[in-house]
Every structure is written in C-alpha cells, then in structure tokens.
Design a protein around this motif. Structure first.
Motif, short mmCIF file in Angstrom:
data_model
loop_
_atom_site.label_atom_id
_atom_site.label_comp_id
_atom_site.label_asym_id
_atom_site.label_seq_id
_atom_site.Cartn_x
_atom_site.Cartn_y
_atom_site.Cartn_z
N THR A 67 1.26 -1.28 -0.11
CA THR A 67 -0.21 0.00 -0.23
C THR A 67 0.65 1.28 0.28
OG1 THR A 67 -2.35 -1.31 1.58
CG2 THR A 67 -1.44 1.42 1.02
N LYS A 146 3.28 -0.27 3.66
CA LYS A 146 2.81 -1.30 3.86
C LYS A 146 2.37 -2.19 3.56
CE LYS A 146 0.30 1.52 8.10
NZ LYS A 146 -0.98 1.74 9.01
N LEU A 148 1.06 -6.77 2.75
CA LEU A 148 0.97 -8.35 2.99
C LEU A 148 1.69 -9.09 2.78
CD1 LEU A 148 -2.55 -6.75 2.56
CD2 LEU A 148 -1.64 -6.73 4.67
N GLN A 149 2.65 -10.07 2.80
CA GLN A 149 2.83 -11.04 2.53
C GLN A 149 1.79 -12.46 2.26
OE1 GLN A 149 6.66 -12.18 4.70
NE2 GLN A 149 7.24 -13.47 3.15
N THR A 150 1.60 -12.96 1.39
CA THR A 150 0.79 -14.22 1.25
C THR A 150 1.74 -15.48 0.96
OG1 THR A 150 -1.25 -12.60 1.18
CG2 THR A 150 -1.43 -14.89 0.44
N VAL A 156 -1.53 -14.98 6.09
CA VAL A 156 -1.19 -13.48 5.08
C VAL A 156 -1.02 -13.44 6.35
CG1 VAL A 156 -2.35 -11.28 4.67
CG2 VAL A 156 -3.04 -13.81 4.28
N ARG A 158 0.84 -9.48 7.58
CA ARG A 158 0.72 -7.77 8.27
C ARG A 158 2.19 -7.14 8.26
NH1 ARG A 158 -4.74 -7.42 7.16
NH2 ARG A 158 -4.32 -4.90 8.21
N TRP A 159 2.55 -6.56 7.32
CA TRP A 159 3.88 -5.98 7.73
C TRP A 159 3.54 -4.23 7.98
CZ3 TRP A 159 7.44 -8.54 9.17
CH2 TRP A 159 8.20 -9.99 8.80
N ILE A 160 2.90 -4.03 8.64
CA ILE A 160 2.15 -2.86 9.44
C ILE A 160 2.33 -1.91 9.55
CG2 ILE A 160 0.07 -3.88 7.33
CD1 ILE A 160 -1.67 -4.44 9.98
N SER A 172 6.05 -6.94 13.67
CA SER A 172 5.61 -6.43 12.28
C SER A 172 5.71 -5.28 11.25
CB SER A 172 4.45 -7.52 11.73
OG SER A 172 4.57 -8.62 12.68
N ALA A 174 6.51 -2.60 9.22
CA ALA A 174 6.42 -1.87 7.67
C ALA A 174 7.22 -1.44 7.28
CB ALA A 174 5.35 -0.40 7.36
#
Length: 256
Positions: A67, A146, A148-150, A156, A158-160, A172, A174
């Motif tokens: 994002t 930010k 998201l790694q799936t 999933v 979430r590196w946010i 985690s 961002a």
C-alpha cells in the motif's frame, strides 16, 4: 571432577546463548523491507527494491501487496517486470490534486500487487521487486509502505506496524524508505529515465534527467554494520561472563 563438569556446562551454556543471539538477530531482520538503488533524495525520482524473504520452512510466498502512502502520494509508480510474477498497480482519487510538471494530477497510484505466475519464493529464499517512484516528497524524511505477504498455505503476514520514536522495533514493522536531502539535480539515473517515458506518455513531452555517476549502498551497508555490531557486542558480554565464572571456579579449586 566437579570443577571440570561445571566448566564444561558453562561452556555449553555460553555457546547455546551465542547461537540463540545469532538466530534471533537474523530473524529480527527477516521481514519485508524497501531499499533504494542508489539515492532516494527528496523532490527527485528513485528506484527502490521491495525485498521479500520467506520466513516459513514449509510454505512459499505467492503474493505481495504494498500500500502506497496516502499522506504523501506519488504521481509516478512504475514496477519493473519480474519473471514468474504478474503485477497490478491500482489508483485512487486524491483529496488534493498534485502538481507534476505543471499538470494537475487528480488520482495517484495507491497499491501494487505482485502475484506468483509460475514462480514462488521458497523456504530459505528471497525475492526483490524493483519499482521506480517519483517525485519523492520534500516535506518528510521517510515514506511508510504497509505490506501484506501471502503464503501458499493461505497464511497472510501483515507488515503494517509503524515504529514509534524511542520505542523498540515492532514485531511486524512496515517497510520504511528513508529520504535524503536533495543535492543538485537528478536522482537515480534509471528512475529518471524510466519516468521520462512516463512523462512523455502523460504530458506529450520529456523531462530531462541527469545521470549520477555510480550508485550508493550506504543504507544497506549501514544496516548490516549495525546488526554485526550488536551481535558482536552481545557475544563479547557472554564470553566475558563465562570467563569470570571460570575464574571463580578455578579460585575455589586452588583454595580447596
């Protein structure tokens, strides 16, 4: 005999502690990051790599969603093709239009999604996704992306999480792109050239970009040096503690 056994146990504990420190240090840096190719100067164009390591032993990464910052929108976002991956750039309307080369931009890229198409990031591997960005804002020192790694098991990550000043790094975090002060004209040569073509398509004219000689890797090397220094410091403390314990045990043995 007891002294010998105690010394052996101390050595084993010290070795295990050192190994744990090294493993924890590596894990703490095994997250999605964004790194510039050369310099990411304010008000200029830059090419960056989104680096995605695989943290799982029994699953592969098959998607990355990034994002783009809403508080500092970027008018130009151009991903470089990555073999085995498809990429889609989404756009969104801007509350406040941007001025790019005298042209009002009412919408800007808001999200980039890479999806595996014949390729994956397997265990013990990483992949870089290059993107040309511009122009970088002049009123901030960093940009937060930010991500998201799936994985192929539907997990999933979430590196946010955004780091707070003076606080420890979140679990985690961002990806954060540090911006340098603008010096002279022209940013990354590759990014300027890529954006020239984009400007021509949008505005019907080219912007002249100036080449830089060489590319700097100070940011990446700085991270490595900082990690190494921390690990060596902890190792030194552990070794010193083991030495003191051994000296105390030896002193008791002489007294006996």
């Amino acid at each position: 005999m007891n002294v010998t056994r105690l010394s052996s146990r101390l050595a084993l504990v010290g070795g295990a502690a050192v190994s744990s420190v090294l493993l924890l240090s590596s894990a703490s840096y095994a997250h999605v990051t964004v790194q510039p190719q050369g310099e990411a100067a304010k008000g200029k164009y830059a090419t960056v790599n989104f680096k995605v390591p695989n943290e799982r032993d029994s699953a592969s990464t098959v998607k990355l969603e990034v994002t783009l910052p809403k508080d500092h929108p970027l008018a130009s976002v151009m991903p470089q093709p990555v073999p085995g991956w498809t990429v889609v750039v989404e756009k969104a309307k801007l509350a406040t239009p941007l001025d790019l080369h005298g042209k009002k931009i009412t919408e800007a890229p808001s999200k980039i999604t890479w999806t595996a198409n014949g390729s994956k990031i397997g265990p013990g591997q990483f992949q870089q996704f290059p993107v040309s960005l511009g122009r970088l804002p002049e009123n901030t020192d960093q940009l937060v992306f930010k991500a998201l790694q799936t994985y192929d098991n539907d997990e999933v990550v979430r590196w946010i999480e955004e780091a707070e000043e003076g606080a420890a790094e979140p679990d985690s975090p961002a990806p954060v792109l540090k911006l340098s002060a603008a010096e002279g004209k022209g940013g990354s040569a590759g990014a300027e050239q890529a954006d020239d073509g984009n400007d021509k398509n949008e505005n019907g004219k080219n912007e002249s970009g100036e080449n830089e000689s060489g590319q700097k890797t100070a940011a990446a090397s700085g991270d490595v040096s900082d990690t190494t220094a921390r690990v060596l410091g902890v190792v030194g403390i552990l070794v010193g503690a083991a030495g003191v314990a051994f000296a105390v045990v030896s002193g008791r043995r002489r007294s006996a």
